[in-house]
Scaffold this motif. Sequence first.
Motif, mmCIF file in Angstrom:
data_model
loop_
_atom_site.group_PDB
_atom_site.id
_atom_site.type_symbol
_atom_site.label_atom_id
_atom_site.label_comp_id
_atom_site.label_asym_id
_atom_site.label_seq_id
_atom_site.Cartn_x
_atom_site.Cartn_y
_atom_site.Cartn_z
ATOM 1 N N HIS A 273 0.829 -1.047 0.078
ATOM 2 C CA HIS A 273 0.085 -0.275 0.059
ATOM 3 C C HIS A 273 0.873 1.268 0.149
ATOM 4 O O HIS A 273 1.652 1.254 0.723
ATOM 5 C CB HIS A 273 -1.131 0.012 1.240
ATOM 6 N N THR A 274 0.640 2.199 -0.899
ATOM 7 C CA THR A 274 1.430 3.180 -0.983
ATOM 8 C C THR A 274 0.461 4.812 -0.937
ATOM 9 O O THR A 274 -0.541 4.796 -1.629
ATOM 10 C CB THR A 274 2.255 3.403 -2.386
ATOM 11 N N GLN A 275 0.922 5.604 -0.277
ATOM 12 C CA GLN A 275 0.480 7.030 -0.152
ATOM 13 C C GLN A 275 1.491 8.095 -0.498
ATOM 14 O O GLN A 275 2.756 7.874 0.094
ATOM 15 C CB GLN A 275 -0.115 7.264 1.284
ATOM 16 N N VAL A 276 1.132 9.062 -1.336
ATOM 17 C CA VAL A 276 2.182 9.899 -1.720
ATOM 18 C C VAL A 276 1.489 11.482 -1.773
ATOM 19 O O VAL A 276 0.323 11.567 -2.227
ATOM 20 C CB VAL A 276 2.724 9.731 -3.157
ATOM 21 N N SER A 277 2.567 12.196 -1.326
ATOM 22 C CA SER A 277 1.872 13.602 -1.574
ATOM 23 C C SER A 277 3.224 14.538 -2.144
ATOM 24 O O SER A 277 4.299 14.402 -1.719
ATOM 25 C CB SER A 277 1.591 14.273 0.065
ATOM 26 N N HIS B 278 2.015 10.663 -7.915
ATOM 27 C CA HIS B 278 1.111 9.412 -7.531
ATOM 28 C C HIS B 278 1.861 8.383 -8.004
ATOM 29 O O HIS B 278 2.295 8.395 -9.076
ATOM 30 C CB HIS B 278 -0.498 9.458 -7.705
ATOM 31 N N PRO B 279 1.673 7.259 -7.750
ATOM 32 C CA PRO B 279 1.971 5.826 -8.229
ATOM 33 C C PRO B 279 1.362 5.675 -9.424
ATOM 34 O O PRO B 279 0.083 5.941 -9.804
ATOM 35 C CB PRO B 279 1.675 4.723 -7.101
ATOM 36 N N ASP B 280 1.954 5.012 -10.691
ATOM 37 C CA ASP B 280 1.460 4.404 -11.887
ATOM 38 C C ASP B 280 0.610 3.166 -11.663
ATOM 39 O O ASP B 280 0.110 2.863 -12.751
ATOM 40 C CB ASP B 280 2.193 5.071 -12.984
ATOM 41 N N ALA B 281 1.225 2.374 -10.453
ATOM 42 C CA ALA B 281 0.872 0.920 -10.590
ATOM 43 C C ALA B 281 0.914 0.828 -8.974
ATOM 44 O O ALA B 281 1.449 1.393 -8.372
ATOM 45 C CB ALA B 281 1.491 0.107 -11.709
ATOM 46 N N VAL B 282 0.723 -0.603 -8.910
ATOM 47 C CA VAL B 282 0.771 -1.015 -7.482
ATOM 48 C C VAL B 282 2.211 -1.406 -7.249
ATOM 49 O O VAL B 282 3.058 -1.556 -8.395
ATOM 50 C CB VAL B 282 -0.181 -2.196 -7.237
ATOM 51 N N PRO B 283 2.910 -1.427 -6.018
ATOM 52 C CA PRO B 283 4.370 -1.667 -5.839
ATOM 53 C C PRO B 283 4.667 -3.052 -6.537
ATOM 54 O O PRO B 283 3.879 -4.102 -6.744
ATOM 55 C CB PRO B 283 4.431 -1.608 -4.269
ATOM 56 N N ALA B 284 5.997 -3.127 -6.832
ATOM 57 C CA ALA B 284 6.582 -4.325 -7.616
ATOM 58 C C ALA B 284 7.891 -4.683 -6.681
ATOM 59 O O ALA B 284 8.516 -4.150 -6.020
ATOM 60 C CB ALA B 284 6.610 -4.201 -9.007
ATOM 61 N N GLN B 285 8.013 -5.991 -6.776
ATOM 62 C CA GLN B 285 9.340 -6.751 -6.221
ATOM 63 C C GLN B 285 10.222 -6.570 -7.469
ATOM 64 O O GLN B 285 9.984 -7.348 -8.436
ATOM 65 C CB GLN B 285 9.079 -7.939 -5.771
ATOM 66 N N ARG B 286 11.607 -5.806 -7.471
ATOM 67 C CA ARG B 286 12.480 -5.704 -8.324
ATOM 68 C C ARG B 286 13.524 -5.353 -7.679
ATOM 69 O O ARG B 286 13.820 -4.631 -6.770
ATOM 70 C CB ARG B 286 11.985 -4.532 -9.253
ATOM 71 N N ASP B 287 14.710 -6.202 -8.399
ATOM 72 C CA ASP B 287 16.283 -6.164 -7.773
ATOM 73 C C ASP B 287 16.361 -6.349 -6.343
ATOM 74 O O ASP B 287 17.213 -5.458 -5.768
ATOM 75 C CB ASP B 287 16.777 -4.672 -8.336
ATOM 76 N N GLY B 288 15.522 -7.167 -5.818
ATOM 77 C CA GLY B 288 15.680 -7.508 -4.182
ATOM 78 C C GLY B 288 15.025 -6.430 -3.363
ATOM 79 O O GLY B 288 15.223 -6.239 -2.190
ATOM 80 N N ALA B 289 14.256 -5.301 -4.069
ATOM 81 C CA ALA B 289 13.625 -4.363 -3.259
ATOM 82 C C ALA B 289 12.106 -4.032 -3.811
ATOM 83 O O ALA B 289 11.880 -4.734 -4.831
ATOM 84 C CB ALA B 289 14.503 -3.191 -3.600
ATOM 85 N N VAL B 290 11.349 -3.583 -2.854
ATOM 86 C CA VAL B 290 10.090 -3.147 -3.083
ATOM 87 C C VAL B 290 10.063 -1.965 -3.961
ATOM 88 O O VAL B 290 10.779 -0.842 -3.563
ATOM 89 C CB VAL B 290 9.207 -3.011 -2.011
ATOM 90 N N THR B 291 9.606 -1.972 -5.021
ATOM 91 C CA THR B 291 9.563 -0.552 -5.988
ATOM 92 C C THR B 291 8.576 0.134 -6.327
ATOM 93 O O THR B 291 7.445 -0.706 -6.788
ATOM 94 C CB THR B 291 10.723 -0.785 -7.479
ATOM 95 N N VAL B 292 8.338 1.151 -6.135
ATOM 96 C CA VAL B 292 7.340 2.177 -6.445
ATOM 97 C C VAL B 292 7.634 3.252 -7.639
ATOM 98 O O VAL B 292 8.539 3.549 -7.280
ATOM 99 C CB VAL B 292 6.561 2.836 -5.185
ATOM 100 N N ARG B 293 7.091 3.243 -8.591
ATOM 101 C CA ARG B 293 7.075 4.136 -9.557
ATOM 102 C C ARG B 293 6.042 5.245 -9.426
ATOM 103 O O ARG B 293 4.925 5.165 -9.280
ATOM 104 C CB ARG B 293 6.869 3.611 -11.046
#
Length: 422
Positions: free
Chosen positions: A374-378, A387-402
């Motif tokens: 779950h992501t909140q952004v201001s 704002h995020p363009d999609a739900v968080p993803a697992q990438r390169d050993g980290a949780v990535t939020v675009r």
Amino acid sequence: MAKTKRHQRSGRRTSQTQTETQTPPKRRREREWHTWSLEKWITVLGTVTSVAGALVSLVYWAWPGAAKQIAAREASCGFSDHGRVLLDAAWLTVPADAAADSRPAVIGACNSRGGDQAVTRRARGSYDVRLQDLGVDSGTVEVTAVSGAHRVCGAGGWGRTPRGLDLRVLVNCVDEHGVPADSGFALRFLQAFAGTGTLAYLRYDLGAATPFFPAANYSFNSFNAPNSVERRGRGVYEAYLQGVQRSAESRMPGVVKVTPVGDAVQVCNPAVWYPYHQKTTGVDSMFVKVECFDASGAPVDSGFTLTYSVDLAAPPGIIVKGAQLWTDDAGARRYTPNSLYQFTSAGRLAMVERRSTGDYLVKMPDAALTGGGHTQVSAYHTSATCHPDAVPAQRDGAVTVRVRCLASGTPVDARFALLFQS
């Protein structure tokens, strides 16, 4: 880390960067800074944070027994201690590709009461959210759009359902022209009680006389002190969270999330926050400036909710999986945001990568992604929206939020505050 400018107030420096200097109103000149040296505690805390984080990670992975003990105290959505509820919470995410469905799919959902979440699309850009077994007329709601296009989402209001068992939240979303438009969104509800970690929230209603003291059921302060709001001009508000400045003195500063509230969805963002001392009253508070804008970027009055938290508001002895941070450099290609405004449950600092104008990847090591997160952004100190363009993803050993930042539909570089929970 890129070098940043420090904003000057009353002849002394704040701990938060600013891009422009404004002439403060007369009443603001009553403020005077604490005499403690910000440079000293920034340096010391930055070092301590890095060392402590490394030690925690080492113990966690090197000693299985410690890992099991820590896991036993992990929190889900809310917190409780020896059967006493400290924080009730729920969150959910509606992905962008489900926003036009009559019953949009819900992912990454969590409910501290163990209930279910359901979303119904009422009309274009209007959604009815039901949080089972959380039927209260209190607490606070945060909403962030989740979309690849320019979208802004806010809370139309919330309260218990007629039966009183569930909580109903109305979510409204608009496009860059302020026209209702379907959008994915992330929603979080909080209802706090005594004993939680550092947390303060409030709801300001459009048109309220100032100084405004929110009703107790829509306001919380973990230091058992009042919160208040003063309107300083069209679309400009100053919030005062009494006692909360102690979090910055003894630990590290937190981050702020602002959500527009009302039938008309505006853009409301934090412009700055810092601890201050008011000379005439002797009151110490965390000061938060909020700015609201219409679709054209002009200042406009609006209702809003404001949440300030440190370390995801985790009380001592309870680990909350996730991260929170403030990105302090909008143009850097790749950097580590200010460690004093960062928290990750794994104890390792997050990184930000700028892919192109207004397009960022936030990478949070070992943030334990489960069920979408779950992501909140201001956005920060701007009329743009992030704002995020999609739900968080697992990438390169980290949780990535675009995260994408836009103004009038056009990508723009911007700083922002981000909170992620898993």
